[in-house]
Design a protein around this motif. Structure first.
Motif, PDB file in Angstrom:
ATOM      1  N   TYR A 104       6.489   2.634   6.580  1.00 16.83           N
ATOM      2  CA  TYR A 104       5.462   1.790   5.815  1.00 16.83           C
ATOM      3  C   TYR A 104       4.654   0.667   6.568  1.00 16.83           C
ATOM      4  O   TYR A 104       5.103   0.463   7.827  1.00 16.83           O
ATOM      5  N   VAL A 107       1.864  -2.674   6.202  1.00 12.00           N
ATOM      6  CA  VAL A 107       1.065  -3.714   5.132  1.00 12.00           C
ATOM      7  C   VAL A 107      -0.197  -3.843   5.546  1.00 12.00           C
ATOM      8  O   VAL A 107      -0.400  -4.068   6.786  1.00 12.00           O
ATOM      9  N   LYS A 108      -1.131  -3.657   5.026  1.00  9.82           N
ATOM     10  CA  LYS A 108      -2.678  -4.010   5.294  1.00  9.82           C
ATOM     11  C   LYS A 108      -3.457  -4.583   4.100  1.00  9.82           C
ATOM     12  O   LYS A 108      -3.657  -4.180   3.208  1.00  9.82           O
ATOM     13  N   SER A 114      -2.516  -4.315   0.133  1.00 10.35           N
ATOM     14  CA  SER A 114      -2.046  -2.830   0.083  1.00 10.35           C
ATOM     15  C   SER A 114      -0.706  -2.661   0.825  1.00 10.35           C
ATOM     16  O   SER A 114      -0.719  -3.012   2.071  1.00 10.35           O
ATOM     17  N   LEU A 115      -0.014  -1.472   0.355  1.00  6.58           N
ATOM     18  CA  LEU A 115       1.286  -0.828   1.166  1.00  6.58           C
ATOM     19  C   LEU A 115       1.104   0.366   1.282  1.00  6.58           C
ATOM     20  O   LEU A 115       0.704   1.005   0.402  1.00  6.58           O
ATOM     21  N   TYR A 116       1.035   0.799   2.407  1.00  7.85           N
ATOM     22  CA  TYR A 116       0.849   2.203   2.853  1.00  7.85           C
ATOM     23  C   TYR A 116       2.369   2.762   3.481  1.00  7.85           C
ATOM     24  O   TYR A 116       3.004   2.139   3.968  1.00  7.85           O
ATOM     25  N   SER A 117       2.443   4.126   2.922  1.00  6.46           N
ATOM     26  CA  SER A 117       3.949   4.625   3.422  1.00  6.46           C
ATOM     27  C   SER A 117       3.674   6.015   3.332  1.00  6.46           C
ATOM     28  O   SER A 117       2.694   6.726   2.935  1.00  6.46           O
ATOM     29  N   SER A 133      -0.234   7.073   3.335  1.00  7.02           N
ATOM     30  CA  SER A 133      -1.305   6.815   2.527  1.00  7.02           C
ATOM     31  C   SER A 133      -0.906   5.647   1.547  1.00  7.02           C
ATOM     32  O   SER A 133       0.211   5.164   1.660  1.00  7.02           O
ATOM     33  N   ARG A 134      -2.028   5.092   1.015  1.00  9.90           N
ATOM     34  CA  ARG A 134      -1.999   3.619   0.152  1.00  9.90           C
ATOM     35  C   ARG A 134      -1.096   4.133  -1.012  1.00  9.90           C
ATOM     36  O   ARG A 134      -1.485   5.031  -1.802  1.00  9.90           O
ATOM     37  N   LYS A 143      -0.698  -1.765  -4.539  1.00 10.31           N
ATOM     38  CA  LYS A 143      -1.412  -2.718  -4.198  1.00 10.31           C
ATOM     39  C   LYS A 143      -0.512  -4.048  -4.766  1.00 10.31           C
ATOM     40  O   LYS A 143       0.224  -4.017  -5.442  1.00 10.31           O
ATOM     41  N   THR A 152       1.019   0.591  -8.556  1.00  8.72           N
ATOM     42  CA  THR A 152       0.777   1.823  -8.282  1.00  8.72           C
ATOM     43  C   THR A 152       0.182   2.817  -9.194  1.00  8.72           C
ATOM     44  O   THR A 152      -0.256   2.141 -10.286  1.00  8.72           O
TER      45      THR A 152
END
Length: 173
Positions: free
Chosen positions: A65, A67-68, A71-74, A84-85, A88, A101
């Motif tokens: 994962y 963090v941007k 948002s959390l991408y994994s 992918s995201r 939030k 989600t």
């Protein structure tokens, strides 16, 4: 000449005093939450991998994962290739965050001063020790949230007595 030297020295000092800092990942650590199905979960977020544990599935394989912004991408979504995201964030405090989600909203609470967590215990090798501590945190969580009382928990443990409101809820489903 002296003026140029002072300017060069000032630029050097200012350039060295402002190191590039990577934004701090506020998710690092262990978190507790109820998922959409009502399962108590604990999640450990490390630098780039996270693990979850619950009574139904045990310890999950780690997922990558990052963090941007909010948002959390994994890489957890097998329908998509790569990262992918998946959620939030809405931070309520540094120790309380809502993850939204496409399917649900989960409120994560940071576990503070908890012993025998995914962070400091191997849940597979020390399964008895870990499971005992996990179950105690689970009970404390249910009481703290007002879902069950200590008395209801003890009655269920000792007499297998299911609380009346749970029975009524199950009848309605």
């Amino acid at each position: 000449m002296m003026r140029k030297l002072i300017i060069v020295v000032l630029i050097g000092i200012l350039g060295c005093s402002q190191p590039d800092q990577k934004p701090q990942n506020k998710l690092l650590g262990t978190w507790a939450f109820l998922d959409v199905r009502g399962n108590y979960n604990e999640a450990l977020f490390m630098d780039s991998i996270y693990y979850t544990y619950n009574m139904r599935y045990g310890l999950t394989a780690g997922n990558k994962y990052y963090v941007k912004n909010d948002s959390l991408y994994s890489d957890i979504d097998s329908r998509r290739k790569g990262m992918s995201r998946i959620a939030k964030f809405r931070w309520l405090t540094d120790d309380l965050v809502i993850l939204s989600t496409e399917f649900s909203k989960d409120t994560l609470e940071r576990l503070i001063n908890a012993s025998v967590t995914l962070e400091n215990t191997d849940a597979k090798k020390d399964s008895s020790k870990f499971r005992t501590a996990f179950n105690k945190r689970y009970e404390d969580y249910l009481v703290r949230k007002g879902i069950l009382s200590r008395e209801e928990i003890e009655e269920f443990k000792n007499e297998q007595k299911v609380p009346e409101d749970v029975i009524e809820r199950l009848k309605g489903e």
